[in-house]
Design a protein around this motif. Sequence first.
Motif, PDB file in Angstrom:
ATOM      1  N   SER A  39       0.824  -1.212   0.000  1.00 19.41           N
ATOM      2  CA  SER A  39       0.000   0.000   0.000  1.00 19.41           C
ATOM      3  C   SER A  39       0.858   1.263   0.000  1.00 19.41           C
ATOM      4  O   SER A  39       0.529   2.254  -0.660  1.00 19.41           O
ATOM      5  CB  SER A  39      -0.924  -0.005   1.218  1.00 19.41           C
ATOM      6  OG  SER A  39      -1.833   1.061   1.181  1.00 19.41           O
ATOM      7  N   GLU A  40       1.973   1.223   0.708  1.00 18.37           N
ATOM      8  CA  GLU A  40       2.890   2.371   0.739  1.00 18.37           C
ATOM      9  C   GLU A  40       3.665   2.526  -0.556  1.00 18.37           C
ATOM     10  O   GLU A  40       4.224   3.590  -0.833  1.00 18.37           O
ATOM     11  CB  GLU A  40       3.901   2.204   1.880  1.00 18.37           C
ATOM     12  CG  GLU A  40       3.310   2.315   3.274  1.00 18.37           C
ATOM     13  CD  GLU A  40       4.327   1.994   4.352  1.00 18.37           C
ATOM     14  OE1 GLU A  40       4.298   2.665   5.402  1.00 18.37           O
ATOM     15  OE2 GLU A  40       5.158   1.071   4.155  1.00 18.37           O
ATOM     16  N   SER A  41       3.696   1.455  -1.351  1.00 18.28           N
ATOM     17  CA  SER A  41       4.565   1.425  -2.536  1.00 18.28           C
ATOM     18  C   SER A  41       3.812   1.619  -3.843  1.00 18.28           C
ATOM     19  O   SER A  41       4.325   1.264  -4.907  1.00 18.28           O
ATOM     20  CB  SER A  41       5.322   0.101  -2.577  1.00 18.28           C
ATOM     21  OG  SER A  41       6.061  -0.094  -1.392  1.00 18.28           O
ATOM     22  N   GLY A  42       2.609   2.176  -3.777  1.00 14.59           N
ATOM     23  CA  GLY A  42       1.922   2.526  -5.011  1.00 14.59           C
ATOM     24  C   GLY A  42       0.644   1.771  -5.297  1.00 14.59           C
ATOM     25  O   GLY A  42       0.015   2.002  -6.333  1.00 14.59           O
ATOM     26  N   VAL A  43       0.233   0.865  -4.393  1.00 20.25           N
ATOM     27  CA  VAL A  43      -1.030   0.147  -4.592  1.00 20.25           C
ATOM     28  C   VAL A  43      -1.866   0.339  -3.332  1.00 20.25           C
ATOM     29  O   VAL A  43      -1.967  -0.568  -2.492  1.00 20.25           O
ATOM     30  CB  VAL A  43      -0.797  -1.353  -4.884  1.00 20.25           C
ATOM     31  CG1 VAL A  43      -2.106  -2.033  -5.276  1.00 20.25           C
ATOM     32  CG2 VAL A  43       0.232  -1.530  -5.992  1.00 20.25           C
ATOM     33  N   PRO A  44      -2.481   1.513  -3.165  1.00 16.82           N
ATOM     34  CA  PRO A  44      -3.196   1.825  -1.921  1.00 16.82           C
ATOM     35  C   PRO A  44      -4.378   0.887  -1.682  1.00 16.82           C
ATOM     36  O   PRO A  44      -5.065   0.470  -2.609  1.00 16.82           O
ATOM     37  CB  PRO A  44      -3.663   3.270  -2.143  1.00 16.82           C
ATOM     38  CG  PRO A  44      -3.648   3.469  -3.623  1.00 16.82           C
ATOM     39  CD  PRO A  44      -2.518   2.630  -4.136  1.00 16.82           C
ATOM     40  N   GLY A  45      -4.568   0.564  -0.412  1.00 20.13           N
ATOM     41  CA  GLY A  45      -5.704  -0.261  -0.035  1.00 20.13           C
ATOM     42  C   GLY A  45      -5.457  -1.754  -0.085  1.00 20.13           C
ATOM     43  O   GLY A  45      -6.287  -2.532   0.382  1.00 20.13           O
ATOM     44  N   PHE A  46      -4.310  -2.162  -0.649  1.00 20.47           N
ATOM     45  CA  PHE A  46      -4.056  -3.599  -0.771  1.00 20.47           C
ATOM     46  C   PHE A  46      -3.472  -4.166   0.509  1.00 20.47           C
ATOM     47  O   PHE A  46      -2.582  -3.585   1.119  1.00 20.47           O
ATOM     48  CB  PHE A  46      -3.085  -3.898  -1.912  1.00 20.47           C
ATOM     49  CG  PHE A  46      -2.659  -5.347  -1.954  1.00 20.47           C
ATOM     50  CD1 PHE A  46      -3.456  -6.281  -2.589  1.00 20.47           C
ATOM     51  CD2 PHE A  46      -1.496  -5.772  -1.327  1.00 20.47           C
ATOM     52  CE1 PHE A  46      -3.090  -7.627  -2.605  1.00 20.47           C
ATOM     53  CE2 PHE A  46      -1.116  -7.117  -1.336  1.00 20.47           C
ATOM     54  CZ  PHE A  46      -1.923  -8.039  -1.979  1.00 20.47           C
ATOM     55  N   SER A  47      -3.961  -5.328   0.893  1.00 18.01           N
ATOM     56  CA  SER A  47      -3.326  -6.135   1.931  1.00 18.01           C
ATOM     57  C   SER A  47      -3.864  -7.546   1.823  1.00 18.01           C
ATOM     58  O   SER A  47      -4.961  -7.772   1.295  1.00 18.01           O
ATOM     59  CB  SER A  47      -3.589  -5.578   3.335  1.00 18.01           C
ATOM     60  OG  SER A  47      -4.947  -5.717   3.694  1.00 18.01           O
ATOM     61  N   VAL A  48      -3.088  -8.493   2.295  1.00 16.41           N
ATOM     62  CA  VAL A  48      -3.515  -9.890   2.309  1.00 16.41           C
ATOM     63  C   VAL A  48      -3.182 -10.461   3.680  1.00 16.41           C
ATOM     64  O   VAL A  48      -2.191 -10.060   4.302  1.00 16.41           O
ATOM     65  CB  VAL A  48      -2.842 -10.703   1.184  1.00 16.41           C
ATOM     66  CG1 VAL A  48      -1.349 -10.765   1.362  1.00 16.41           C
ATOM     67  CG2 VAL A  48      -3.426 -12.100   1.095  1.00 16.41           C
ATOM     68  N   SER A  49      -4.031 -11.360   4.143  1.00 18.01           N
ATOM     69  CA  SER A  49      -3.845 -11.911   5.480  1.00 18.01           C
ATOM     70  C   SER A  49      -4.138 -13.398   5.466  1.00 18.01           C
ATOM     71  O   SER A  49      -5.016 -13.872   4.738  1.00 18.01           O
ATOM     72  CB  SER A  49      -4.788 -11.214   6.471  1.00 18.01           C
ATOM     73  OG  SER A  49      -4.753 -11.834   7.737  1.00 18.01           O
ATOM     74  N   SER A  50      -3.396 -14.132   6.252  1.00 21.29           N
ATOM     75  CA  SER A  50      -3.680 -15.549   6.455  1.00 21.29           C
ATOM     76  C   SER A  50      -3.400 -15.881   7.911  1.00 21.29           C
ATOM     77  O   SER A  50      -2.315 -15.617   8.417  1.00 21.29           O
ATOM     78  CB  SER A  50      -2.825 -16.426   5.539  1.00 21.29           C
ATOM     79  OG  SER A  50      -3.144 -17.801   5.715  1.00 21.29           O
ATOM     80  N   TRP A  51      -4.409 -16.421   8.585  1.00 24.13           N
ATOM     81  CA  TRP A  51      -4.261 -16.710  10.006  1.00 24.13           C
ATOM     82  C   TRP A  51      -4.565 -18.178  10.291  1.00 24.13           C
ATOM     83  O   TRP A  51      -5.075 -18.911   9.441  1.00 24.13           O
ATOM     84  CB  TRP A  51      -5.158 -15.805  10.856  1.00 24.13           C
ATOM     85  CG  TRP A  51      -6.580 -15.640  10.385  1.00 24.13           C
ATOM     86  CD1 TRP A  51      -7.114 -14.566   9.738  1.00 24.13           C
ATOM     87  CD2 TRP A  51      -7.670 -16.584  10.545  1.00 24.13           C
ATOM     88  NE1 TRP A  51      -8.445 -14.781   9.467  1.00 24.13           N
ATOM     89  CE2 TRP A  51      -8.817 -16.009   9.959  1.00 24.13           C
ATOM     90  CE3 TRP A  51      -7.786 -17.850  11.114  1.00 24.13           C
ATOM     91  CZ2 TRP A  51     -10.058 -16.653   9.934  1.00 24.13           C
ATOM     92  CZ3 TRP A  51      -9.021 -18.509  11.082  1.00 24.13           C
ATOM     93  CH2 TRP A  51     -10.136 -17.900  10.509  1.00 24.13           C
ATOM     94  N   PHE A  52      -4.254 -18.593  11.507  1.00 24.45           N
ATOM     95  CA  PHE A  52      -4.547 -19.951  11.971  1.00 24.45           C
ATOM     96  C   PHE A  52      -5.426 -19.862  13.215  1.00 24.45           C
ATOM     97  O   PHE A  52      -5.266 -18.949  14.027  1.00 24.45           O
ATOM     98  CB  PHE A  52      -3.258 -20.701  12.314  1.00 24.45           C
ATOM     99  CG  PHE A  52      -2.336 -20.869  11.146  1.00 24.45           C
ATOM    100  CD1 PHE A  52      -2.485 -21.922  10.258  1.00 24.45           C
ATOM    101  CD2 PHE A  52      -1.318 -19.953  10.918  1.00 24.45           C
ATOM    102  CE1 PHE A  52      -1.635 -22.061   9.176  1.00 24.45           C
ATOM    103  CE2 PHE A  52      -0.464 -20.089   9.839  1.00 24.45           C
ATOM    104  CZ  PHE A  52      -0.628 -21.149   8.957  1.00 24.45           C
ATOM    105  N   GLY A  53      -6.333 -20.830  13.338  1.00 26.26           N
ATOM    106  CA  GLY A  53      -7.223 -20.827  14.487  1.00 26.26           C
ATOM    107  C   GLY A  53      -7.615 -22.232  14.901  1.00 26.26           C
ATOM    108  O   GLY A  53      -7.329 -23.218  14.206  1.00 26.26           O
ATOM    109  N   ILE A  54      -8.293 -22.313  16.049  1.00 25.17           N
ATOM    110  CA  ILE A  54      -8.781 -23.580  16.574  1.00 25.17           C
ATOM    111  C   ILE A  54     -10.296 -23.487  16.716  1.00 25.17           C
ATOM    112  O   ILE A  54     -10.821 -22.494  17.241  1.00 25.17           O
ATOM    113  CB  ILE A  54      -8.151 -23.904  17.944  1.00 25.17           C
ATOM    114  CG1 ILE A  54      -6.633 -24.025  17.810  1.00 25.17           C
ATOM    115  CG2 ILE A  54      -8.730 -25.194  18.516  1.00 25.17           C
ATOM    116  CD1 ILE A  54      -5.942 -24.338  19.115  1.00 25.17           C
TER     117      ILE A  54
END
Length: 320
Positions: A236-251
């Motif tokens: 997002s800071e590098s020219g593609v605003p609003g982008f993010s990706v997330s992957s989490w683990f849960g039980i």
Amino acid sequence: MLIVRVITGLAMGLVATSGFAQDYPSANVRLIVNVAAGGVTDAVARVIGQGLFEKWGKPVIVENRVGANSAVAAQAVARAPADGHTLFVTADAPFTSTPFMVKELNFNVSEFAPIALICRLTPVIAVQASLKVKTLEEFLALAKSKPNVLNYGSQGLGTYGHLGMEDFMRRAGIRMTHVPYRGGAPAIEGLVRNDVNALIINYSNISPFEQSGDVVILAAASEKRASVRPNLPTVSESGVPGFSVSSWFGIFGPSQMPPNLINKIRDGVGEVLSNEKSSGFLGLNSCERETATPQEFARLIAADAEHWKAVIQSVGIKPE
């Protein structure tokens, strides 16, 4: 419609009639994992299982049940007694993206109670060193000059590496060809061998190949800068605003688990993840510890499902 089922289904599990958790566990506890042994999900489950065994004094056994878009593992938990002795350890995809990509999925989020959020990966965008780019801005300029010439690898269809890159391309106005692999390790090998040009992958898995000069890590793909590498700018800071990706683990457990039992397991997992051994494991694998109440966890699942649904629809992926 699915998002409503996510919220209401998870809520049903959280407001189930309270039971007695004092004697838990009274038998072996099974941690059902939906991937083969050797991956990060499996390793996370084994660290937690060993820690819970040491805490509770009862064996905690990891079982790998692979297949049918996680249905084999999910059904084993959903159909088990709601006594906390059969639990599901998984990454987010079966509850947040898979439902929008599989027409006939043989399990539903409403069949599960969220217990504990474990950690998040630290995704980054990495490219082949032979491209001779050092920043994300340089990579975007190259990709825009060669539409549909470059390609990218992923851990497989529907993974965060696949959907995240599709969202990245849509926002950045570039096009690359998708090359799906069966897991992160072969996808990394493809990048190192120059079979693919780019990859969204967990930091700890790719950083050794940056040190060897085979790849270049261009940006953090998460919402915030990574604690393991704070000087690395985000996408997002590098020219593609609003982008993010997330992957989490849960039980997760069966939906009708009583709240006091959910809380006892959650507290136990929290203690395990706070010890020095677990903290070292998380750091080594660039996993950032996350905490949430079961209610907050349910809201996270619903929000991420909404996000991935929008991405899947926007890029035209049809359920199969």
